[in-house]
Design an enzyme around this catalytic site. Structure first.
Site, PDB file in Angstrom:
ATOM      1  N   CYS A 111      32.240  64.775   7.095  1.00 17.67           N
ATOM      2  CA  CYS A 111      30.941  63.807   6.978  1.00 17.67           C
ATOM      3  C   CYS A 111      29.844  64.841   6.792  1.00 17.67           C
ATOM      4  O   CYS A 111      28.633  64.437   6.311  1.00 17.67           O
ATOM      5  CB  CYS A 111      30.560  63.230   8.272  1.00 17.67           C
ATOM      6  SG  CYS A 111      31.934  61.993   8.813  1.00 17.67           S
ATOM      7  N   HIS A 250      23.121  61.651   9.853  1.00 17.52           N
ATOM      8  CA  HIS A 250      24.554  60.977   9.424  1.00 17.52           C
ATOM      9  C   HIS A 250      24.324  59.627  10.326  1.00 17.52           C
ATOM     10  O   HIS A 250      24.201  59.843  11.584  1.00 17.52           O
ATOM     11  CB  HIS A 250      25.395  61.825  10.099  1.00 17.52           C
ATOM     12  CG  HIS A 250      26.916  61.677   9.810  1.00 17.52           C
ATOM     13  ND1 HIS A 250      27.200  60.598   8.797  1.00 17.52           N
ATOM     14  CD2 HIS A 250      28.004  61.588  10.847  1.00 17.52           C
ATOM     15  CE1 HIS A 250      28.595  60.395   9.191  1.00 17.52           C
ATOM     16  NE2 HIS A 250      28.978  60.892  10.267  1.00 17.52           N
ATOM     17  N   ASN A 280      30.059  53.830   9.345  1.00 16.91           N
ATOM     18  CA  ASN A 280      30.073  55.500   8.966  1.00 16.91           C
ATOM     19  C   ASN A 280      30.758  55.552   7.821  1.00 16.91           C
ATOM     20  O   ASN A 280      32.008  55.404   7.806  1.00 16.91           O
ATOM     21  CB  ASN A 280      30.843  56.036  10.137  1.00 16.91           C
ATOM     22  CG  ASN A 280      30.884  57.651   9.903  1.00 16.91           C
ATOM     23  OD1 ASN A 280      30.625  58.048   8.697  1.00 16.91           O
ATOM     24  ND2 ASN A 280      31.445  58.357  11.051  1.00 16.91           N
TER      25      ASN A 280
HETATM   26  N1  ACO Z   1      36.870  46.701  20.517  1.00 17.82           N
HETATM   27  C1  ACO Z   1      36.861  46.175  22.024  1.00 17.82           C
HETATM   28  N2  ACO Z   1      37.338  47.426  22.773  1.00 17.82           N
HETATM   29  C2  ACO Z   1      37.360  48.575  22.473  1.00 17.82           C
HETATM   30  C3  ACO Z   1      37.276  48.841  21.100  1.00 17.82           C
HETATM   31  C4  ACO Z   1      37.058  48.050  20.067  1.00 17.82           C
HETATM   32  N3  ACO Z   1      36.976  48.342  18.828  1.00 17.82           N
HETATM   33  N4  ACO Z   1      37.827  50.393  21.378  1.00 17.82           N
HETATM   34  C5  ACO Z   1      37.829  50.964  22.536  1.00 17.82           C
HETATM   35  N5  ACO Z   1      37.623  49.821  23.144  1.00 17.82           N
HETATM   36  C6  ACO Z   1      37.675  49.847  24.682  1.00 17.82           C
HETATM   37  C7  ACO Z   1      38.524  50.693  25.177  1.00 17.82           C
HETATM   38  O1  ACO Z   1      40.006  50.521  25.227  1.00 17.82           O
HETATM   39  C8  ACO Z   1      37.989  50.968  26.701  1.00 17.82           C
HETATM   40  O2  ACO Z   1      38.722  49.904  27.597  1.00 17.82           O
HETATM   41  P1  ACO Z   1      38.961  50.503  28.895  1.00 17.82           P
HETATM   42  O3  ACO Z   1      37.651  50.719  29.636  1.00 17.82           O
HETATM   43  O4  ACO Z   1      39.638  49.098  29.496  1.00 17.82           O
HETATM   44  O5  ACO Z   1      39.674  51.725  28.860  1.00 17.82           O
HETATM   45  C9  ACO Z   1      36.512  50.919  26.415  1.00 17.82           C
HETATM   46  O6  ACO Z   1      36.402  49.914  25.222  1.00 17.82           O
HETATM   47  C10 ACO Z   1      35.489  51.987  26.307  1.00 17.82           C
HETATM   48  O7  ACO Z   1      36.175  52.788  25.382  1.00 17.82           O
HETATM   49  P2  ACO Z   1      35.246  54.082  25.186  1.00 17.82           P
HETATM   50  O8  ACO Z   1      36.099  55.085  24.202  1.00 17.82           O
HETATM   51  O9  ACO Z   1      34.900  54.988  26.595  1.00 17.82           O
HETATM   52  O10 ACO Z   1      34.014  53.608  24.346  1.00 17.82           O
HETATM   53  P3  ACO Z   1      32.895  54.818  23.886  1.00 17.82           P
HETATM   54  O11 ACO Z   1      31.503  53.998  24.707  1.00 17.82           O
HETATM   55  O12 ACO Z   1      33.047  56.117  24.384  1.00 17.82           O
HETATM   56  O13 ACO Z   1      32.624  54.379  22.537  1.00 17.82           O
HETATM   57  C11 ACO Z   1      33.028  55.141  20.353  1.00 17.82           C
HETATM   58  C12 ACO Z   1      33.653  54.670  21.626  1.00 17.82           C
HETATM   59  C13 ACO Z   1      32.274  54.291  19.651  1.00 17.82           C
HETATM   60  C14 ACO Z   1      34.456  55.678  19.704  1.00 17.82           C
HETATM   61  C15 ACO Z   1      32.080  56.423  20.591  1.00 17.82           C
HETATM   62  O14 ACO Z   1      32.806  57.362  21.488  1.00 17.82           O
HETATM   63  C16 ACO Z   1      31.732  57.413  19.552  1.00 17.82           C
HETATM   64  O15 ACO Z   1      31.045  56.776  18.723  1.00 17.82           O
HETATM   65  N6  ACO Z   1      32.206  58.437  19.264  1.00 17.82           N
HETATM   66  C17 ACO Z   1      31.642  59.405  18.086  1.00 17.82           C
HETATM   67  C18 ACO Z   1      32.802  59.060  17.090  1.00 17.82           C
HETATM   68  C19 ACO Z   1      32.322  59.376  15.870  1.00 17.82           C
HETATM   69  O16 ACO Z   1      31.165  59.421  15.396  1.00 17.82           O
HETATM   70  N7  ACO Z   1      33.334  59.745  14.828  1.00 17.82           N
HETATM   71  C20 ACO Z   1      32.884  59.915  13.607  1.00 17.82           C
HETATM   72  C21 ACO Z   1      33.140  61.507  13.327  1.00 17.82           C
HETATM   73  S1  ACO Z   1      32.814  61.796  11.533  1.00 17.82           S
HETATM   74  C22 ACO Z   1      34.284  62.206  10.649  1.00 17.82           C
HETATM   75  O17 ACO Z   1      34.147  63.198  10.211  1.00 17.82           O
HETATM   76  C23 ACO Z   1      35.102  61.119  10.411  1.00 17.82           C
END
Ligand code: ACO
Length: 361
Positions: A111, A250, A280
């Site tokens: 990214c 980003h 993204n």
């Molecule tokens: N729909 C519904 N529920 C979901 C989903 C979904 N798509 N995905 C996860 N959950 C659930 C999980 O199972 C979890 O359930 P539980 O509490 O019963 O265990 C709950 O939601 C919370 O999950 P978390 O992972 O704690 O959620 P979080 O608030 O951390 O959000 C996210 C997750 C959106 C991925 C966040 O951590 C994030 O954006 N991180 C950065 C990721 C990013 O930007 N990546 C790109 C990198 S760039 C590149 O080079 C590719």
């Protein structure tokens, strides 16, 4: 002194829209979860090769700069999805543009690729080694996804954005940058068998990439990396946060963007956000957001723009761009992508089926 101004800009978004409601038909998720956790409402899925998205964004940037493809000395293609590994993806773009005088190469910083590419293009133009460089960010993380992993699959979309960098006598273009990488954390965001470590003839090779994705750790490091990079850029230029007219971050998660804005003490009306429409798009987020900021009249001549990005690697970076005099394109490009006769869900179906089948084994 010689500077390196941005004289052209263009974007290309494939037409097929994948909404949060569409995603609920293929995985256990909801519009409420995706919107509240990420800010994303929809994203695009391409029906053409990534090189075609890149080439059309490039043609639009050339028209905006009033240049012909033959005028380019170099094309830097920031991407993690080249059409082929051999030869590079940039050669396909050069061929489609007819940019026969351009040296070309791919740059994979995930990214952060566009920010890395703009930095490199600027240094080369300022040094006098080249005159006109096209920098393209094009990406398609959906290609790598295991479509049974709901925590990753909802985040990404396909897009391309491009700029042209040319010499200038007045202080404009990228004035300072800070790039970096936390290689010790490279495994927290990884398609671990996507390169030459993949065992080609193993029984387990099934079309899936082994994805490791530790969302919360990525989130923390994204804020830290981009925050450090932006502060370093400001220090280099002896500027204060209030000197920034528009932040172009980003677009990975609205909560990351808001946290960053808070740390910079920047009100959200000084931050460009379009994550709700595209998700993204990796190396394409910054150039696409730049194009839309110009289209929306959010950039004035002489404005100070701060771009920041992070991605797999974990790469991170920021740069301060002083916008030049011109905020309107010199010309338009009439080309369009070929018509798409499928919905985004239909385009995705083979990958969804393949992911499910591989996970059953
Ligand atoms: N729909 C519904 N529920 C979901 C989903 C979904 N798509 N995905 C996860 N959950 C659930 C999980 O199972 C979890 O359930 P539980 O509490 O019963 O265990 C709950 O939601 C919370 O999950 P978390 O992972 O704690 O959620 P979080 O608030 O951390 O959000 C996210 C997750 C959106 C991925 C966040 O951590 C994030 O954006 N991180 C950065 C990721 C990013 O930007 N990546 C790109 C990198 S760039 C590149 O080079 C590719």
């Amino acid at each position: 002194m010689r500077f390196a101004n941005i004289t052209g800009w263009g974007k290309c978004l494939p037409p097929a829209v994948l909404t949060n409601a569409d995603l609920t038909t293929i995985m256990d998720t909801s519009d409420e979860w995706i919107t509240s956790r990420t800010g994303i409402r929809e994203r695009r899925i391409t029906h053409v090769k990534y090189s075609e998205l890149a080439a059309l964004a490039g043609k639009r940037a050339l028209a905006a700069a009033g240049l012909k493809a033959e005028d380019l000395d170099m094309i830097i293609l920031a991407t993690a999805v080249p059409d082929n590994m051999i030869p590079n993806g940039a050669s396909a773009v050069q061929d489609q543009l007819g940019a026969k005088n351009a040296a070309v190469f791919d740059l994979n910083a995930a990214c952060t690729g566009f920010v890395y590419g703009l930095s490199l293009a600027t240094a080369m133009v300022r040094s006098g080694s080249v005159e006109r460089v096209m920098v393209i960010g094009v990406d398609g993380i959906p290609f790598y996804l295991d479509w049974t992993m709901r925590e990753v699959s909802v985040l990404f979309g396909d897009a391309a954005g491009a700029v042209i960098v040319e010499p200038s006598d007045t202080a404009s273009g990228l004035l300072a940058d800070k790039l970096g990488c936390d290689g010790d954390a490279r495994d927290i965001l990884m398609a671990s068998d996507s390169g030459s470590v993949r065992e080609r003839f193993a029984d387990t090779v099934d079309g899936l990439y082994a994805i490791n994705f530790e969302g919360q750790e990525i989130f923390k490091r994204a804020v830290r990396g981009m925050g450090f990079a932006m502060n370093t850029v400001l220090e280099k230029l002896e500027m204060k946060p209030e000197d920034i007219d528009l932040v172009i971050p980003h677009q990975a998660n609205i909560r990351i963007i808001e946290t960053l804005a808070k740390r910079l003490n920047a009100p959200m009306d000084k931050v460009m956000v379009n994550i709700e429409k595209y998700g993204n798009t990796s190396a394409a987020t910054v150039p696409v957001a730049l194009c839309e900021a110009l289209e929306q009249g959010r950039i004035k001549p002489g404005d100070n723009l701060m771009a920041a990005a992070f991605g797999a690697g974990l790469t991170w970076g920021a740069c301060l761009v002083k916008w030049g005099d011109r905020i309107t394109p010199l010309g338009e490009c009439d080309d369009e992508l070929p018509a798409c006769d499928k919905t985004a869900l239909e385009l995705l179906q083979p990958w969804v089926d393949g992911s499910r089948k591989a996970n059953e084994v």
